[in-house]
Write a protein that holds these residues in place. Sequence first.
Motif, PDB file in Angstrom:
ATOM      1  N   GLU A  55      35.921  41.033  34.654  1.00  0.00           N
ATOM      2  CA  GLU A  55      37.338  41.769  34.660  1.00  0.00           C
ATOM      3  C   GLU A  55      38.073  41.596  35.890  1.00  0.00           C
ATOM      4  O   GLU A  55      38.586  42.455  36.432  1.00  0.00           O
ATOM      5  CB  GLU A  55      36.714  43.208  34.504  1.00  0.00           C
ATOM      6  CG  GLU A  55      35.744  43.429  33.391  1.00  0.00           C
ATOM      7  CD  GLU A  55      36.586  43.286  32.043  1.00  0.00           C
ATOM      8  OE1 GLU A  55      37.841  43.344  31.780  1.00  0.00           O
ATOM      9  OE2 GLU A  55      36.146  43.026  31.074  1.00  0.00           O
ATOM     10  N   TYR A  56      38.459  40.568  36.145  1.00  0.00           N
ATOM     11  CA  TYR A  56      39.437  40.205  37.533  1.00  0.00           C
ATOM     12  C   TYR A  56      40.721  40.636  36.852  1.00  0.00           C
ATOM     13  O   TYR A  56      41.021  40.358  35.806  1.00  0.00           O
ATOM     14  CB  TYR A  56      39.204  38.840  37.863  1.00  0.00           C
ATOM     15  CG  TYR A  56      38.150  38.395  38.542  1.00  0.00           C
ATOM     16  CD1 TYR A  56      36.978  39.278  39.231  1.00  0.00           C
ATOM     17  CD2 TYR A  56      37.735  36.989  38.803  1.00  0.00           C
ATOM     18  CE1 TYR A  56      36.003  39.031  39.623  1.00  0.00           C
ATOM     19  CE2 TYR A  56      36.532  36.899  39.555  1.00  0.00           C
ATOM     20  CZ  TYR A  56      35.617  37.430  40.103  1.00  0.00           C
ATOM     21  OH  TYR A  56      34.509  37.380  40.892  1.00  0.00           O
ATOM     22  N   LYS A  57      41.604  40.938  37.938  1.00  0.00           N
ATOM     23  CA  LYS A  57      42.948  41.326  37.546  1.00  0.00           C
ATOM     24  C   LYS A  57      43.807  40.622  38.758  1.00  0.00           C
ATOM     25  O   LYS A  57      43.205  39.950  39.619  1.00  0.00           O
ATOM     26  CB  LYS A  57      43.050  42.849  37.522  1.00  0.00           C
ATOM     27  CG  LYS A  57      42.717  43.352  39.037  1.00  0.00           C
ATOM     28  CD  LYS A  57      42.840  44.907  39.061  1.00  0.00           C
ATOM     29  CE  LYS A  57      42.772  45.706  40.376  1.00  0.00           C
ATOM     30  NZ  LYS A  57      42.879  47.077  40.234  1.00  0.00           N
ATOM     31  N   TYR A  58      45.128  40.942  38.414  1.00  0.00           N
ATOM     32  CA  TYR A  58      45.987  40.285  39.529  1.00  0.00           C
ATOM     33  C   TYR A  58      45.983  41.272  40.954  1.00  0.00           C
ATOM     34  O   TYR A  58      45.376  42.226  40.823  1.00  0.00           O
ATOM     35  CB  TYR A  58      47.560  40.529  39.316  1.00  0.00           C
ATOM     36  CG  TYR A  58      47.988  41.808  39.196  1.00  0.00           C
ATOM     37  CD1 TYR A  58      48.639  42.461  40.258  1.00  0.00           C
ATOM     38  CD2 TYR A  58      47.834  42.697  37.976  1.00  0.00           C
ATOM     39  CE1 TYR A  58      48.999  43.566  40.173  1.00  0.00           C
ATOM     40  CE2 TYR A  58      48.363  44.121  37.934  1.00  0.00           C
ATOM     41  CZ  TYR A  58      49.039  44.531  39.083  1.00  0.00           C
ATOM     42  OH  TYR A  58      49.494  45.935  39.137  1.00  0.00           O
ATOM     43  N   ILE A  59      46.140  40.425  42.181  1.00  0.00           N
ATOM     44  CA  ILE A  59      46.344  41.148  43.181  1.00  0.00           C
ATOM     45  C   ILE A  59      47.805  40.926  43.799  1.00  0.00           C
ATOM     46  O   ILE A  59      48.436  39.938  43.457  1.00  0.00           O
ATOM     47  CB  ILE A  59      45.176  40.531  44.258  1.00  0.00           C
ATOM     48  CG1 ILE A  59      45.305  39.044  44.708  1.00  0.00           C
ATOM     49  CG2 ILE A  59      43.566  40.705  43.792  1.00  0.00           C
ATOM     50  CD1 ILE A  59      44.745  38.481  45.630  1.00  0.00           C
ATOM     51  N   TRP A  60      47.861  41.505  44.704  1.00  0.00           N
ATOM     52  CA  TRP A  60      48.983  41.541  45.486  1.00  0.00           C
ATOM     53  C   TRP A  60      48.668  41.509  47.032  1.00  0.00           C
ATOM     54  O   TRP A  60      47.778  42.025  47.311  1.00  0.00           O
ATOM     55  CB  TRP A  60      50.152  42.496  45.236  1.00  0.00           C
ATOM     56  CG  TRP A  60      49.722  43.851  45.509  1.00  0.00           C
ATOM     57  CD1 TRP A  60      49.209  44.694  45.086  1.00  0.00           C
ATOM     58  CD2 TRP A  60      50.205  44.525  46.906  1.00  0.00           C
ATOM     59  NE1 TRP A  60      48.884  45.941  45.638  1.00  0.00           N
ATOM     60  CE2 TRP A  60      49.737  46.035  46.941  1.00  0.00           C
ATOM     61  CE3 TRP A  60      50.923  44.108  48.096  1.00  0.00           C
ATOM     62  CZ2 TRP A  60      49.704  46.710  47.844  1.00  0.00           C
ATOM     63  CZ3 TRP A  60      50.938  45.094  48.907  1.00  0.00           C
ATOM     64  CH2 TRP A  60      50.399  46.326  49.028  1.00  0.00           C
ATOM     65  N   TYR A  61      49.637  40.828  47.776  1.00  0.00           N
ATOM     66  CA  TYR A  61      49.448  40.832  49.162  1.00  0.00           C
ATOM     67  C   TYR A  61      50.419  40.803  50.015  1.00  0.00           C
ATOM     68  O   TYR A  61      51.631  40.463  49.501  1.00  0.00           O
ATOM     69  CB  TYR A  61      48.492  39.652  49.557  1.00  0.00           C
ATOM     70  CG  TYR A  61      49.024  38.386  49.013  1.00  0.00           C
ATOM     71  CD1 TYR A  61      49.863  37.504  49.963  1.00  0.00           C
ATOM     72  CD2 TYR A  61      48.743  37.881  47.833  1.00  0.00           C
ATOM     73  CE1 TYR A  61      50.420  36.255  49.287  1.00  0.00           C
ATOM     74  CE2 TYR A  61      49.193  36.832  47.392  1.00  0.00           C
ATOM     75  CZ  TYR A  61      50.037  35.955  47.908  1.00  0.00           C
ATOM     76  OH  TYR A  61      50.589  34.523  47.447  1.00  0.00           O
ATOM     77  N   LEU A  62      50.421  41.248  51.294  1.00  0.00           N
ATOM     78  CA  LEU A  62      51.402  41.193  52.126  1.00  0.00           C
ATOM     79  C   LEU A  62      51.289  40.969  53.620  1.00  0.00           C
ATOM     80  O   LEU A  62      49.797  41.245  53.943  1.00  0.00           O
ATOM     81  CB  LEU A  62      52.261  42.734  52.226  1.00  0.00           C
ATOM     82  CG  LEU A  62      53.279  42.990  53.266  1.00  0.00           C
ATOM     83  CD1 LEU A  62      54.541  42.307  52.916  1.00  0.00           C
ATOM     84  CD2 LEU A  62      53.463  44.536  53.294  1.00  0.00           C
ATOM     85  N   GLY A  79      49.313  38.464  63.942  1.00  0.00           N
ATOM     86  CA  GLY A  79      49.826  38.836  62.531  1.00  0.00           C
ATOM     87  C   GLY A  79      48.926  39.827  61.866  1.00  0.00           C
ATOM     88  O   GLY A  79      47.773  40.081  62.285  1.00  0.00           O
ATOM     89  N   ILE A  80      49.451  40.582  61.039  1.00  0.00           N
ATOM     90  CA  ILE A  80      48.528  41.598  60.027  1.00  0.00           C
ATOM     91  C   ILE A  80      48.877  41.209  58.497  1.00  0.00           C
ATOM     92  O   ILE A  80      49.742  40.891  58.356  1.00  0.00           O
ATOM     93  CB  ILE A  80      48.750  42.945  60.507  1.00  0.00           C
ATOM     94  CG1 ILE A  80      47.810  43.815  59.707  1.00  0.00           C
ATOM     95  CG2 ILE A  80      50.442  43.323  60.352  1.00  0.00           C
ATOM     96  CD1 ILE A  80      47.891  45.396  60.309  1.00  0.00           C
ATOM     97  N   GLY A  81      47.615  41.345  57.740  1.00  0.00           N
ATOM     98  CA  GLY A  81      47.729  41.050  56.624  1.00  0.00           C
ATOM     99  C   GLY A  81      47.094  42.223  55.662  1.00  0.00           C
ATOM    100  O   GLY A  81      46.095  42.568  56.024  1.00  0.00           O
ATOM    101  N   TYR A  82      47.535  42.024  54.431  1.00  0.00           N
ATOM    102  CA  TYR A  82      46.822  43.038  53.539  1.00  0.00           C
ATOM    103  C   TYR A  82      46.575  42.611  51.988  1.00  0.00           C
ATOM    104  O   TYR A  82      47.872  41.738  51.672  1.00  0.00           O
ATOM    105  CB  TYR A  82      47.246  44.480  53.148  1.00  0.00           C
ATOM    106  CG  TYR A  82      46.859  45.318  52.145  1.00  0.00           C
ATOM    107  CD1 TYR A  82      45.879  46.173  52.306  1.00  0.00           C
ATOM    108  CD2 TYR A  82      47.543  45.400  50.957  1.00  0.00           C
ATOM    109  CE1 TYR A  82      45.264  46.781  51.214  1.00  0.00           C
ATOM    110  CE2 TYR A  82      46.975  45.960  49.728  1.00  0.00           C
ATOM    111  CZ  TYR A  82      45.738  46.862  50.168  1.00  0.00           C
ATOM    112  OH  TYR A  82      45.370  47.624  48.954  1.00  0.00           O
TER     113      TYR A  82
END
Length: 145
Positions: A55-62, A79-82
């Motif tokens: 049941e994986y889904k899409y992810i978004w990142y910044l 840097g910082i990331g999410y």
Amino acid sequence: MCFACTGNYETFLAWQVRPDWLMLASIGWQDWSEFGAVGVEIDSANPQSFSVEREYKYIWYLSLGLQHRINARLRWNAGIGYDSSAVDDRDRTLDNPMNETWRLATGFNYRPGDMEVDQQRRSTDVRTFGEYSNAALHIIAGGVV
């Protein structure tokens, strides 16, 4: 920039604030549902194989970052990331406990000089030559759960 063939999309931005300062950013998403069906095979006297849907889904990142060029050979990076989670809370499993992720990083790049390469193959008499930047990589990492 778009990588449509795999369902991944990412955009990179760079802004030269001053000659010695560079701001960086990236934003994107990945479709993890393509990897959601995991095949399992049991090799025994009675072999079995089946598939488990994760049941994986899409992810978004910044991510946001800075680079400061101290001199021609030394650069400081931070840097910082999410990343959002590839699974909903109800679909998280014990063997792959995925969740949202925050990353914070800093480090230095130092270029002591160029490495010359001059190599000739005996079997074909093809000669390859040029210069490489320093190939050393040292990483100190940590994590918090």
